[in-house]
Scaffold this motif. Structure first.
Motif, PDB file in Angstrom:
ATOM      1  N   GLU A  63     -31.775  -5.920   3.089  1.00 36.78           N
ATOM      2  CA  GLU A  63     -32.772  -6.265   2.084  1.00 36.78           C
ATOM      3  C   GLU A  63     -33.858  -7.094   2.764  1.00 36.78           C
ATOM      4  O   GLU A  63     -33.581  -7.874   3.677  1.00 36.78           O
ATOM      5  N   ILE A  64     -35.095  -6.937   2.291  1.00 28.95           N
ATOM      6  CA  ILE A  64     -36.217  -7.657   2.894  1.00 28.95           C
ATOM      7  C   ILE A  64     -36.416  -8.994   2.174  1.00 28.95           C
ATOM      8  O   ILE A  64     -36.370  -9.067   0.947  1.00 28.95           O
ATOM      9  N   GLU A  65     -36.623 -10.056   2.977  1.00 24.69           N
ATOM     10  CA  GLU A  65     -36.829 -11.384   2.415  1.00 24.69           C
ATOM     11  C   GLU A  65     -38.049 -11.387   1.491  1.00 24.69           C
ATOM     12  O   GLU A  65     -39.056 -10.710   1.743  1.00 24.69           O
ATOM     13  N   ARG A 132     -36.833 -14.722  10.005  1.00 21.94           N
ATOM     14  CA  ARG A 132     -35.963 -13.602   9.655  1.00 21.94           C
ATOM     15  C   ARG A 132     -36.698 -12.709   8.670  1.00 21.94           C
ATOM     16  O   ARG A 132     -37.286 -13.192   7.704  1.00 21.94           O
ATOM     17  N   VAL A 133     -36.660 -11.408   8.923  1.00 19.50           N
ATOM     18  CA  VAL A 133     -37.361 -10.454   8.058  1.00 19.50           C
ATOM     19  C   VAL A 133     -36.434  -9.918   6.976  1.00 19.50           C
ATOM     20  O   VAL A 133     -36.833  -9.722   5.832  1.00 19.50           O
ATOM     21  N   GLY A 134     -35.169  -9.657   7.342  1.00 21.50           N
ATOM     22  CA  GLY A 134     -34.236  -9.068   6.383  1.00 21.50           C
ATOM     23  C   GLY A 134     -32.875  -9.715   6.462  1.00 21.50           C
ATOM     24  O   GLY A 134     -32.567 -10.476   7.379  1.00 21.50           O
ATOM     25  N   TYR A 135     -32.035  -9.389   5.500  1.00 18.01           N
ATOM     26  CA  TYR A 135     -30.674  -9.914   5.456  1.00 18.01           C
ATOM     27  C   TYR A 135     -29.742  -8.835   4.916  1.00 18.01           C
ATOM     28  O   TYR A 135     -30.156  -7.934   4.175  1.00 18.01           O
ATOM     29  N   LEU A 136     -28.490  -8.921   5.319  1.00 20.93           N
ATOM     30  CA  LEU A 136     -27.489  -7.968   4.845  1.00 20.93           C
ATOM     31  C   LEU A 136     -26.931  -8.447   3.513  1.00 20.93           C
ATOM     32  O   LEU A 136     -26.291  -9.498   3.444  1.00 20.93           O
ATOM     33  N   PRO A 137     -27.143  -7.710   2.427  1.00 24.20           N
ATOM     34  CA  PRO A 137     -26.566  -8.122   1.144  1.00 24.20           C
ATOM     35  C   PRO A 137     -25.064  -7.879   1.146  1.00 24.20           C
ATOM     36  O   PRO A 137     -24.559  -7.032   1.875  1.00 24.20           O
ATOM     37  N   ALA A 138     -24.347  -8.639   0.352  1.00 27.22           N
ATOM     38  CA  ALA A 138     -22.909  -8.403   0.216  1.00 27.22           C
ATOM     39  C   ALA A 138     -22.692  -7.018  -0.381  1.00 27.22           C
ATOM     40  O   ALA A 138     -23.456  -6.564  -1.241  1.00 27.22           O
TER      41      ALA A 138
END
Length: 693
Positions: A63-65, A132-138
């Motif tokens: 997902e994008i921040e 940080r541009v994105g993160y891994l959602p649960a």
């Protein structure tokens, strides 16, 4: 005098300076527009850079921040505003007014606006650097089951679902259970309860895991952890349990669905907090037995029985899965009889209906009815067995049926393993379906599947017919000197006993063997009877400790060699003589030195995997020769299309590296000493990680 000077200074500040600034808008009109264009061009370049990062993160499932998306939206608006100003038709009128003089008012307005936008562009560009541009959602953790799902509502199940949701909403309830026959739809029901709970936001988190008859605690822990976005550093089950328990306590409210429990499950060993340990944690469990649920501390009044479908529900589901063919007046009567033979069990209904889908000849339906009426099987429930057999016989070809049986035998294997053995994929199976497939494999395909240490080897008569032997993770203390299986095609052995020895003569009676898998063994020397395996196409030696491998030279027709996560003292030169090899996988193996001219001898090689290795490659640019393989040898493999490679020192790269890349269709290559192989994602066809000195 000082007072006068101060007053004059203030006058200058409030009069002369503003006048000068306003005059500059008139004087520097062209420069302001020119600088605006330059700044916007730089902003567009910054936007492209961020957009590329965004696309990369999205391909990796991230997902994008929010601040990144907001920045991109702001940039788009600014660029659009600048474009409108540059194209403003009034700009043609700034030179002269109606009376022949420059239109100073319009010139001032446009120049001031250009300056203002330019300043804003510079400010926005300065904010375009992100940690940080994105993160891994649960992960969702609960997949929507399709067994009975469709456009139909099933009244009895809807009522039961409401009762379960109501029980979960009760502050005094912690453990709730659902029980019923295998294949009655328990998994589907709890999946729907999970969706209702998530949509109603009854819990902060909803996670689910499948327990099964033989619980694999690491797999169970992993499924729950994935849904919570947790990554384990601990190796042991108990260490992971502590970490998982700690993570789950961080959730104010959490619903844990434990599907398919056969015997009492040790929640502490899994890492699930229960009772007063975490009042916000509720458990929803399914089992075939109400007694098992009671053993899991489910109050009897909170155990819900899921019964069979009514006759109308059965027919509605059958129509949904079989398609419009059942509306044919010539077929409808016999179709109704076929549906009735499913006796209200959803698994049977779906299995039979899909097997009969779009079959329009009446004889096929009559044959199906006759087969369902011949309930002569004793191992499984007879009606279910007949339904599954009908579906099995409806598969398109013998190859499809063989592949289906292989999936059932390789219950816990990875997709990659199935690809190696049968060039297929992985599919989930209901335990009824797996039991049926195993019974067919044992009876029709003469497969010996040993899952218990005390299970005796079959008779010589059976071994003479036997085509597959699967010995999975058994505590085997000793193997016979030789097994005579003249028709065998597949032999797999994975042992929990590292000291198990394979006699030198063990494979002498397996001359027709085509796939051999030996996992987690200490092989100080490969059996000399390998020379009898002249038809062998695939050899897997994963998680093994390998010593003398001279005997591998006898496998002249070998096409796939898989040596992953294994350690070997020396890379055998004999592998260079296996010129029929099409795939060689040495990933995660403890190889330090690879002698020269071995890889380049494998002229038919199509796939080469050497990720996460520490090979000391020869520096072709150096005058010192150590006798090691060089990257340049890969150019001598005309059929190579897939390559995974880790090169820690850039000095070993050949100057014409592009010649290797030109023919590759798939590659994952890390060059430089800063990359961790585990960090490279597998969701792109071509990945190059590069850091040059």
């Amino acid at each position: 005098m000082e007072i006068l000077t101060s007053i004059v200074g203030k006058v200058v500040d409030y009069t002369v300076a503003p006048i000068g600034r306003q005059a500059s808008y008139l004087i520097f009109y062209k420069r302001n527009f020119k600088m605006l264009a330059v700044h916007v061009k730089n902003l567009q370049a910054a936007k492209e850079r961020v957009f590329h990062l965004v696309e990369e993160e999205r391909r990796n499932g991230k997902e994008i921040e929010k601040d990144v998306n907001n920045w991109l939206e702001k940039v788009d608006k600014l660029i659009e505003t600048e474009n409108q100003l540059q194209q403003d038709p009034r700009r043609a009128n700034v030179r002269c007014s109606t009376w022949g003089f420059p239109n100073l008012i319009l010139r001032h307005q446009l120049s001031r606006k250009a300056k203002k936008i330019a300043n804003e562009v510079v400010q926005v560009q300065g904010k375009g650097t992100f940690d940080r541009v994105g993160y891994l959602p649960a992960l969702d953790g609960v997949a929507s089951s399709s067994l009975t799902r469709g456009s139909e509502n099933y009244e009895t199940r809807e009522s039961l679902k409401k009762d379960i949701v109501k029980a979960l909403s009760d502050l005094n309830s912690h453990n709730i259970g659902v029980y019923g026959l295998g294949g009655v739809g328990k998994t589907t029901l709890v999946d729907e309860v999970a969706q209702v709970s998530k949509q109603g936001k009854y819990f902060d988190k909803v996670v689910k895991t499948k327990v099964t008859k033989n619980p694999d605690f690491k797999r169970i822990q992993g499924q729950i952890a994935d849904s919570l976005g947790l990554r384990f550093d601990e190796e042991t089950v108990f260490g992971r349990a502590d970490r998982l328990r700690q993570r789950m306590k961080m959730e104010k409210s959490i619903l844990v669905i434990l599907d398919d429990i056969w015997t009492m499950l040790d929640l502490k060993k899994v890492g699930i907090p229960f009772g007063n340990e975490h009042n916000g944690c509720k458990l929803l469990m399914t089992s075939r037995s109400q007694d098992v649920l009671v053993q899991m501390d489910v109050p009897k009044d909170l155990t819900f029985k899921l019964g069979l479908m009514t006759e109308n529900e059965t027919w509605n589901l059958f129509q949904l899965k079989a398609g419009d063919v059942v509306k044919d007046s010539n077929l409808k009567d016999v179709a109704i009889q076929v549906a009735q033979k499913c006796e209200g069990l959803p698994l049977r209904v779906v299995t039979v209906a899909r097997a009969m889908r779009n079959k329009r000849d009446i004889q096929s339906w009559k044959d199906a009815l006759r087969k369902l009426q011949s309930n002569d099987h004793t191992e499984l429930d007879s009606s279910t067995y007949s339904a599954l057999k009908l579906s099995y016989n409806s598969l398109e070809s013998d190859e499809m049926r063989d592949l289906f049986l292989l999936f059932a035998l390789m219950e816990r294997e990875t997709i990659e393993y199935i690809l190696i053995v049968a060039m297929g994929g992985n599919i989930p199976m209901h335990d009824f379906v797996r039991d049926f497939a195993n019974s067919i494999a044992r009876r029709d395909k003469h497969v010996f599947l040993r899952k218990r240490s005390d299970e005796e080897l079959p008779t010589n008569a059976f071994l003479n017919r036997c085509m597959q032997i699967v010995l999975q993770w058994c505590h085997i203390h000793e193997l016979p000197r030789k097994i005579v299986c003249p028709n065998i095609k597949l032999f797999t052995l994975s042992s929990k006993n590292r000291s198990l020895k394979i006699p030198d003569t063990f494979f002498e009676g397996m001359g027709s063997l085509r796939v051999l898998d030996l996992t987690s063994l200490n092989l100080s020397s490969l059996p000399t009877s390998f020379r009898f395996l002249t038809d062998l196409k695939t050899l897997c030696l994963d998680f093994c400790i390998l010593g003398n491998m001279d005997a591998i030279e006898g496998l002249q027709n070998l096409e796939i060699l898989h040596i992953c996560n294994s350690s070997m003292t020396n890379f055998p030169r004999e592998i260079g003589r296996l010129t029929q090899l099409r795939m060689l996988d040495l990933s995660n193996s403890g190889i330090d030195e690879l002698p020269s001219n071995i890889i380049s001898s494998l002229i038919n090689l199509e796939e080469l995997y050497m990720g996460n290795t520490s090979i000391d490659w020869e520096d072709v640019n150096s005058t010192v020769r150590k006798g090691n393989a060089s990257i340049a040898e890969l150019q001598k493999l005309p059929n190579l299309t897939t390559l995974e490679l880790q090169i820690r020192e850039t000095c070993v790269l050949p100057r014409d590296m592009q010649l290797i890349f030109e023919k590759l269709k798939f590659f994952k290559i890390a060059i430089g000493d800063v990359w961790e192989w585990a960090d490279i994602k597998d969701d792109t066809l071509k990945t190059l990680m590069l850091k040059l000195g």
